[in-house]
Enzyme design. Sequence first.
Site, PDB file in Angstrom:
ATOM      1  N   PHE A   1       3.479   6.465   1.823  1.00 19.98           N
ATOM      2  CA  PHE A   1       4.502   7.067   0.917  1.00 19.98           C
ATOM      3  C   PHE A   1       4.215   8.303   0.072  1.00 19.98           C
ATOM      4  O   PHE A   1       5.030   8.957  -0.546  1.00 19.98           O
ATOM      5  CB  PHE A   1       5.264   6.028   0.388  1.00 19.98           C
ATOM      6  CG  PHE A   1       5.415   4.824   1.122  1.00 19.98           C
ATOM      7  CD1 PHE A   1       5.970   4.807   2.305  1.00 19.98           C
ATOM      8  CD2 PHE A   1       5.036   3.950   0.486  1.00 19.98           C
ATOM      9  CE1 PHE A   1       6.217   3.530   3.054  1.00 19.98           C
ATOM     10  CE2 PHE A   1       5.014   2.662   1.291  1.00 19.98           C
ATOM     11  CZ  PHE A   1       5.699   2.357   2.748  1.00 19.98           C
TER      12      PHE A   1
ATOM     13  N   PRO B   1       0.696  -1.197  -0.207  1.00 19.92           N
ATOM     14  CA  PRO B   1      -0.127  -0.137   0.111  1.00 19.92           C
ATOM     15  C   PRO B   1       0.741   1.436   0.081  1.00 19.92           C
ATOM     16  O   PRO B   1       1.785   1.347   0.863  1.00 19.92           O
ATOM     17  CB  PRO B   1      -0.817  -0.041   1.254  1.00 19.92           C
ATOM     18  CG  PRO B   1      -0.826  -1.668   1.549  1.00 19.92           C
ATOM     19  CD  PRO B   1       0.242  -2.085   1.086  1.00 19.92           C
ATOM     20  N   CYS B   2       0.394   2.075  -0.920  1.00 16.62           N
ATOM     21  CA  CYS B   2       1.383   3.378  -1.288  1.00 16.62           C
ATOM     22  C   CYS B   2       1.270   4.644  -0.387  1.00 16.62           C
ATOM     23  O   CYS B   2       1.769   5.334  -0.484  1.00 16.62           O
ATOM     24  CB  CYS B   2       1.358   3.623  -2.505  1.00 16.62           C
ATOM     25  SG  CYS B   2      -0.362   4.222  -3.432  1.00 16.62           S
ATOM     26  N   GLN B   3      -0.106   4.547   0.227  1.00 14.48           N
ATOM     27  CA  GLN B   3      -0.532   5.797   1.162  1.00 14.48           C
ATOM     28  C   GLN B   3       0.379   6.254   2.217  1.00 14.48           C
ATOM     29  O   GLN B   3       0.503   7.468   2.056  1.00 14.48           O
ATOM     30  CB  GLN B   3      -2.045   5.545   1.730  1.00 14.48           C
ATOM     31  CG  GLN B   3      -3.248   5.117   0.562  1.00 14.48           C
ATOM     32  CD  GLN B   3      -3.283   4.009   0.046  1.00 14.48           C
ATOM     33  OE1 GLN B   3      -2.424   3.066   0.347  1.00 14.48           O
ATOM     34  NE2 GLN B   3      -4.117   3.893  -0.918  1.00 14.48           N
TER      35      GLN B   3
END
Length: 363
Positions: free
Chosen positions: A91, A87-89
Amino acid sequence: MSSENSDPTNPAEVVDLFCGVGALSHGLKRAGLRVLAGYDTDEGCRFAYESNNDAKFYKADVSKLSAEDIKKHYSGQAPTVLAGCAPCQPFSTYKHRYAEDPQWGLVGKFADLVVGVEPDFVTMENVPSLVAYKNGEVFNGFCAKLEAAGYQVSWEIAKCEEFGVPQRRRRLVLLAAKDQTIELKAKSGKDLISVRDAIGNLPPISAGETHPDDPLHAASSLSPLNLMRIRASRPGGTWRDWPEDLRAECHRRDSGKTYPGVYARMTWDDPSPTMTTQCYGFGNGRFGHPEQDRAISLREAAILQSFPGDYAFAPEGKKLPFKEVGRWIGNAVPVKLAEAVGESILRNLGSSANEPRIQGETV
């Protein structure tokens, strides 16, 4: 698992972590890899993942998986690939998240699984800001773990539009291979695909309408005020083109004047802006249709993410969870970028990576 045992009719086997609705898996499949399984915590993704990828979906928390859980999927008769997009949230530059967000630890967990599974190839995709997050601690730690386990690691910030995605999007793409160098394949060199190329042939619909032949070709409704605003908008313009009485209060403040990319239309002859998890909303970015008085539909957003035009997100006859589907689409790895990753792996196996083994509609 050595590639010496590879079967030329089955060039590599893939397990996909954090698989979502299967965009990364689908791109790898289109390139010619055999996808075996995908793991994600969102049960809602099961239908799209399984029906489009001929692979099994497992609802599970990757942070609780063991190497043995993953190894059981591989046949032992082909090279192995472990793929994932944590999950990129945490970053992302779009939304501030606290440093203690537990999701950032999933990148380290992915590295631990790589070390335990020992696949022949690894690929990870994420937002570019992961590289600098926590002064590089997370990303550098990931690379160091792989290198210590005998992998050669390469990475780049890919411009998705240069890989056949009709969207300006920057993504971190990492590739690693046991005892050999691997890099992302060269860019296509072809002209960029525009919004017109991608979605210009879709039938017109109105705000709040769903096309009768495609439940995903559905557009969110607009308030009377936003309908006046989009009618006053021109392709490539901003809210500054509106009459003063249509401008939002926040735009009238000095602090609001630096946000021209909201409440705006796309342009026909350029790639789209980056799709986000709220790309179906006119007020959330430059997500207005270039010509019709509405935001782009879910199908249009999916195509701009380079999903095939017939990618199914829900069973026929079942009501689509509109905002959930929008989130799934915005979170996805662009399929054409994933296909380039798959072709890069095939090239290292000696396959003809420039001839995808699965043909079909792309945009």
